[in-house]
Design a protein around this motif. Sequence first.
Motif, mmCIF file in Angstrom:
data_model
loop_
_atom_site.group_PDB
_atom_site.id
_atom_site.type_symbol
_atom_site.label_atom_id
_atom_site.label_comp_id
_atom_site.label_asym_id
_atom_site.label_seq_id
_atom_site.Cartn_x
_atom_site.Cartn_y
_atom_site.Cartn_z
ATOM 1 N N CYS A 6 46.982 44.260 25.436
ATOM 2 C CA CYS A 6 46.959 43.938 26.862
ATOM 3 C C CYS A 6 46.933 45.200 27.709
ATOM 4 C CB CYS A 6 48.161 43.069 27.228
ATOM 5 S SG CYS A 6 48.091 41.417 26.528
ATOM 6 N N ARG A 7 47.625 46.223 27.247
ATOM 7 C CA ARG A 7 47.628 47.487 27.978
ATOM 8 C C ARG A 7 46.209 48.076 28.023
ATOM 9 N NH1 ARG A 7 51.965 50.657 30.464
ATOM 10 N NH2 ARG A 7 51.231 52.813 30.479
ATOM 11 N N ILE A 8 45.518 47.991 26.894
ATOM 12 C CA ILE A 8 44.140 48.479 26.843
ATOM 13 C C ILE A 8 43.252 47.654 27.780
ATOM 14 C CG2 ILE A 8 42.109 48.667 25.349
ATOM 15 C CD1 ILE A 8 44.055 49.318 23.043
ATOM 16 N N ASN A 9 43.425 46.346 27.723
ATOM 17 C CA ASN A 9 42.611 45.468 28.576
ATOM 18 C C ASN A 9 42.897 45.684 30.055
ATOM 19 O OD1 ASN A 9 41.349 44.333 26.396
ATOM 20 N ND2 ASN A 9 42.707 42.558 26.275
ATOM 21 N N MET A 10 44.166 45.914 30.381
ATOM 22 C CA MET A 10 44.515 46.186 31.783
ATOM 23 C C MET A 10 43.797 47.437 32.281
ATOM 24 S SD MET A 10 46.507 43.793 32.873
ATOM 25 C CE MET A 10 46.994 44.568 34.394
ATOM 26 N N LYS A 11 43.705 48.432 31.412
ATOM 27 C CA LYS A 11 43.014 49.670 31.788
ATOM 28 C C LYS A 11 41.535 49.405 32.013
ATOM 29 C CE LYS A 11 43.412 54.291 31.988
ATOM 30 N NZ LYS A 11 44.328 54.992 32.897
ATOM 31 N N LYS A 12 40.926 48.609 31.117
ATOM 32 C CA LYS A 12 39.498 48.329 31.216
ATOM 33 C C LYS A 12 39.163 47.471 32.438
ATOM 34 C CE LYS A 12 37.549 46.991 27.385
ATOM 35 N NZ LYS A 12 37.370 46.291 26.089
ATOM 36 N N GLU A 13 40.084 46.552 32.772
ATOM 37 C CA GLU A 13 39.819 45.603 33.861
ATOM 38 C C GLU A 13 40.522 46.004 35.157
ATOM 39 O OE1 GLU A 13 37.777 42.940 33.641
ATOM 40 O OE2 GLU A 13 37.254 43.631 31.623
ATOM 41 N N SER A 14 40.915 47.260 35.281
ATOM 42 C CA SER A 14 41.681 47.687 36.456
ATOM 43 C C SER A 14 40.914 47.445 37.756
ATOM 44 C CB SER A 14 42.062 49.163 36.321
ATOM 45 O OG SER A 14 40.889 49.968 36.216
ATOM 46 N N ARG A 15 39.606 47.700 37.730
ATOM 47 C CA ARG A 15 38.811 47.499 38.952
ATOM 48 C C ARG A 15 38.808 46.016 39.342
ATOM 49 N NH1 ARG A 15 32.975 50.151 39.231
ATOM 50 N NH2 ARG A 15 34.361 51.964 39.108
ATOM 51 N N THR A 16 38.661 45.140 38.362
ATOM 52 C CA THR A 16 38.658 43.697 38.635
ATOM 53 C C THR A 16 39.978 43.256 39.246
ATOM 54 O OG1 THR A 16 37.175 43.363 36.753
ATOM 55 C CG2 THR A 16 38.316 41.420 37.599
ATOM 56 N N TYR A 17 41.101 43.749 38.664
ATOM 57 C CA TYR A 17 42.417 43.362 39.195
ATOM 58 C C TYR A 17 42.615 43.939 40.599
ATOM 59 C CZ TYR A 17 43.291 41.939 34.396
ATOM 60 O OH TYR A 17 43.203 41.337 33.178
ATOM 61 N N GLY A 18 42.033 45.119 40.856
ATOM 62 C CA GLY A 18 42.101 45.693 42.202
ATOM 63 C C GLY A 18 41.397 44.805 43.211
ATOM 64 N N ILE A 19 40.265 44.256 42.810
ATOM 65 C CA ILE A 19 39.539 43.338 43.698
ATOM 66 C C ILE A 19 40.353 42.077 43.955
ATOM 67 C CG2 ILE A 19 37.475 41.887 43.877
ATOM 68 C CD1 ILE A 19 35.997 44.075 42.260
ATOM 69 N N TYR A 20 40.931 41.519 42.866
ATOM 70 C CA TYR A 20 41.773 40.323 43.039
ATOM 71 C C TYR A 20 42.899 40.595 44.027
ATOM 72 C CZ TYR A 20 39.601 38.352 38.808
ATOM 73 O OH TYR A 20 38.729 37.855 37.896
ATOM 74 N N LYS A 21 43.501 41.784 43.890
ATOM 75 C CA LYS A 21 44.638 42.126 44.739
ATOM 76 C C LYS A 21 44.193 42.335 46.194
ATOM 77 C CE LYS A 21 48.930 44.638 43.899
ATOM 78 N NZ LYS A 21 49.568 45.744 43.169
ATOM 79 N N SER A 22 42.996 42.906 46.359
ATOM 80 C CA SER A 22 42.505 43.185 47.712
ATOM 81 C C SER A 22 42.124 41.915 48.469
ATOM 82 C CB SER A 22 41.298 44.136 47.640
ATOM 83 O OG SER A 22 40.202 43.495 47.021
ATOM 84 N N ILE A 23 41.822 40.819 47.746
ATOM 85 C CA ILE A 23 41.453 39.571 48.435
ATOM 86 C C ILE A 23 42.646 38.630 48.586
ATOM 87 C CG2 ILE A 23 39.042 39.689 47.674
ATOM 88 C CD1 ILE A 23 39.708 37.644 45.528
ATOM 89 N N GLY A 24 43.846 39.148 48.275
ATOM 90 C CA GLY A 24 45.028 38.374 48.608
ATOM 91 C C GLY A 24 45.894 37.917 47.448
ATOM 92 N N MET A 25 45.457 38.092 46.232
ATOM 93 C CA MET A 25 46.307 37.696 45.098
ATOM 94 C C MET A 25 47.466 38.675 44.957
ATOM 95 S SD MET A 25 43.821 36.410 42.009
ATOM 96 C CE MET A 25 45.228 35.872 41.039
ATOM 97 N N THR A 26 48.648 38.138 44.728
ATOM 98 C CA THR A 26 49.822 38.988 44.539
ATOM 99 C C THR A 26 49.853 39.550 43.117
ATOM 100 O OG1 THR A 26 51.229 37.169 43.793
ATOM 101 C CG2 THR A 26 51.115 37.577 46.173
ATOM 102 N N SER A 27 50.641 40.588 42.934
ATOM 103 C CA SER A 27 50.788 41.179 41.604
ATOM 104 C C SER A 27 51.328 40.140 40.611
ATOM 105 C CB SER A 27 51.744 42.380 41.656
ATOM 106 O OG SER A 27 51.225 43.384 42.487
ATOM 107 N N ARG A 28 52.265 39.322 41.097
ATOM 108 C CA ARG A 28 52.847 38.304 40.218
ATOM 109 C C ARG A 28 51.790 37.291 39.773
ATOM 110 N NH1 ARG A 28 55.496 33.395 40.216
ATOM 111 N NH2 ARG A 28 57.300 33.295 38.830
ATOM 112 N N GLN A 29 50.889 36.907 40.692
ATOM 113 C CA GLN A 29 49.838 35.956 40.334
ATOM 114 C C GLN A 29 48.884 36.545 39.295
ATOM 115 O OE1 GLN A 29 48.530 35.218 44.448
ATOM 116 N NE2 GLN A 29 48.911 33.016 44.114
ATOM 117 N N ILE A 30 48.554 37.823 39.461
ATOM 118 C CA ILE A 30 47.672 38.474 38.484
ATOM 119 C C ILE A 30 48.356 38.550 37.126
ATOM 120 C CG2 ILE A 30 46.483 40.626 37.900
ATOM 121 C CD1 ILE A 30 46.162 41.104 40.905
ATOM 122 N N ARG A 31 49.625 38.932 37.129
ATOM 123 C CA ARG A 31 50.366 39.028 35.856
ATOM 124 C C ARG A 31 50.496 37.660 35.198
ATOM 125 N NH1 ARG A 31 55.821 42.245 36.639
ATOM 126 N NH2 ARG A 31 55.649 42.443 34.381
#
Length: 803
Positions: free
Chosen positions: A694-719
């Motif tokens: 999961c740590r590796i995947n988080m690194k690979k998908e960091s840009r995607t999670y940044g987009i999710y966070k920028s459109i209003g998703m909370t850190s808890r929702q992403i996790r």
Amino acid sequence: MYAIWKLCWSNLKNKKVQNSFMAIIIMLSALLLSTAILVINNTNRVYENMHAKVHGAHQILRLENGIHDPNQVHQWWAGQQGVTASEMMRYRYLSSMSHAGAEIPNVDLFMMDTPKGPFPVDKLLFVQGGETQAPKPGTAWIPTSLAYSNDIQVGDPIEFKTDKETFRLQVAAVVVDISYCSPFATSGRIWMNGQDYNTHMASLQGSDMYMTGLRFDDYSQNRAYWESFEKFLGTPYLESVKDFESISSYYMIANQVISFIMVFLAVVMISVALYTLGFTISDAILSSYKTIGIIKSVGLSSRKVVAAYVTQYTLLAFVSVIPGILLSYVFSNNIVSSSMAYLNTGTADMNVQFSAIAIWVGAAVVAVIFLSALLFSYKARGIEPAQAIRYGMSEKDSSKQSGRGSTWKKKLLKLGSLPTEMIIGLRGVTKNIRGSALIILITALSTSVLVFGFLFVYSISSIHGTIAKWGYDSADLSVRIDNPAKLTYEQLHEEVLSDQRVKNYSRYGDANAVLPIDKDLAAEMEQDTMGILLTVAEGNYDEIGYENVKGRNPLNGQEISIGVNIARSLNIDVGDPLDIYIEGEKHTLTVTGIYQAIANMSYTGRITADVVRKVNPDYGAVMNTTFINLQDGVSIDQFVSELHHKYGSSIWTASQATLVDEVFSQAVTILILPMSVMALLFIVITFVIIYSICRINMKKESRTYGIYKSIGMTSRQIRMAVTAGILVVSAIGALVGVPLGLIGLPPLLNFILADYGIVEVPLILNGGGIAAMIPLSIVAACLGSWFASRSVQTTSPRILTVE
């Protein structure tokens, strides 16, 4: 070389958590494998060293039926060069011993007339009490197996009951008696003063029996001695022989089971570690594709890039293996000390010793990691600098990735009814097929190990439910007449066995027998005869619960059922005739059944009393044990209490559960710790590997999670989204692991225990316990995912998007 080291150190430094977890996996693999090797080696070492120290017997001859002259037998063996024979010691059987007012159940005692020491064979080691040439009048020496399991100390009084009296002796010493103090054994030698023996034993009905121990300078040559011995006798030796394999088997069996399971699990864990290593290296190459391209463009060769990865993981393996091997010393020491406790004299001989094999195990683990790292990192040789700098991957992979958009849109439309977090989680899972496959594999293996471990330990702790499948009876209780002068079997039949609460009963005894071996097999087995112990029934075997794995129990004087090891050794099947000597007389019986039994390693047989009565018409007089089944709903404890109240010391009774617990309680104690630790290790491995993925995947998908966070998703929702995907995948793995643990792993036990007389290990399914094992690996996987996604919580959307 400096460039290689610099790249290696950079990878170690920048991925501390990932490398630390890989180190843990390698360490635990080395721990399990090294522990298994140390347990096997030190179990053999401790036993063999002790056996040599006390000049332990390789064979014990018991002359109980008057077929051969004891003096003649002893003189012949004592005169052989290369053989040391003990004195011909006389003894009687007793099966009643009490301590602190409570009778010890399920014991077979050899009441020995102690010869003056020192003993030339089976020297006694004094653990408690002073060492003397023989016990003083009114005292006795007892083996550690009886003392430790019943908390008997030096100075305690112990009582013995014969058919004439109850007499008391004081414990003068607790001794290691290597041939008769093994775990799980119910027999033991009580060493009496000669005066006490004459007073209490020699006056009993019947004649003295005799025992002598033989120790060979070269045990492999024993067959040649036996050929000469039987020529001297003029007949086959027709009395009982207990050989070295039988003497040592109970010392070895528990540790053999534990070690074999450990080796299997260590191999599984190393395989998982290698798969994880390949996944990690492949991902590291992909995530550093552009960097590697730049490095190669400025002149660093592909060979040096590969060498950097190989050096990194080889160094990691070397550092990890050392604590794994050191910890294995502590773990294996605990296992060996527990299983060999009855041989413990307080000396350093019981401590586990390192061997060169453990070091070679560590070296082998490092070598396997080295070769795997070399194989998996070879992919870096194919990186083209121009493609790496332009696309950050190969041109082929870039084309594939650019064509995925429309496919994912179609898939996501099908999932539109699910919560957003679940859609995101499933998208991440299906996008990373290799990582998801590894998670399924890990949770499946973890669940299978947990289910199998629980199933095994629960089955041993609840063995009274399957005791018939281990070769014992499954009657509700056993009754033994201890004073025939006050209570005869006829009275017992009239007053107890005819009670309406009694459903059925059978009377039992035993007898020694000898099987002649034909010439072709004799050369292969290196013996001409095989001594076995017979169970003799006056009644119905089936009613009392004796089972067979093939065929049926004997019904008349022409039939016999035999143990699986006899059938395998002599190549005998159901329906075959079997020549057998019982009390010196030859019989030809038909084999009606084959059964498994842990007692005597299945070198046993079952016959009816009619067979023995052909030779000994009065045999019924010595059949003083009766197995009883009560009607449904009748309280066993109340029935036993009534018998004690009515007949007092004339009778001995015990429930089946009490007898089983007495024999197998130590097995549970020995097995629980290592099985629990192995289960815990697999839970830790599940957490560690899934955290790393999961740590590796988080690194690979960091840009995607940044987009999710920028459109209003909370850190808890992403996790929660990431964890939801892992939950689904790990649940699939757990469901796959359940049948593997129930069906795939038990045959391993059959393989291990086959030589000990069990070919189909009786396991008890417990739905609640099995169900409780399933969530453990899922919870470990979800926790690994949750902790790995903490970086989302502390990182801003802008930084994530830039990354």
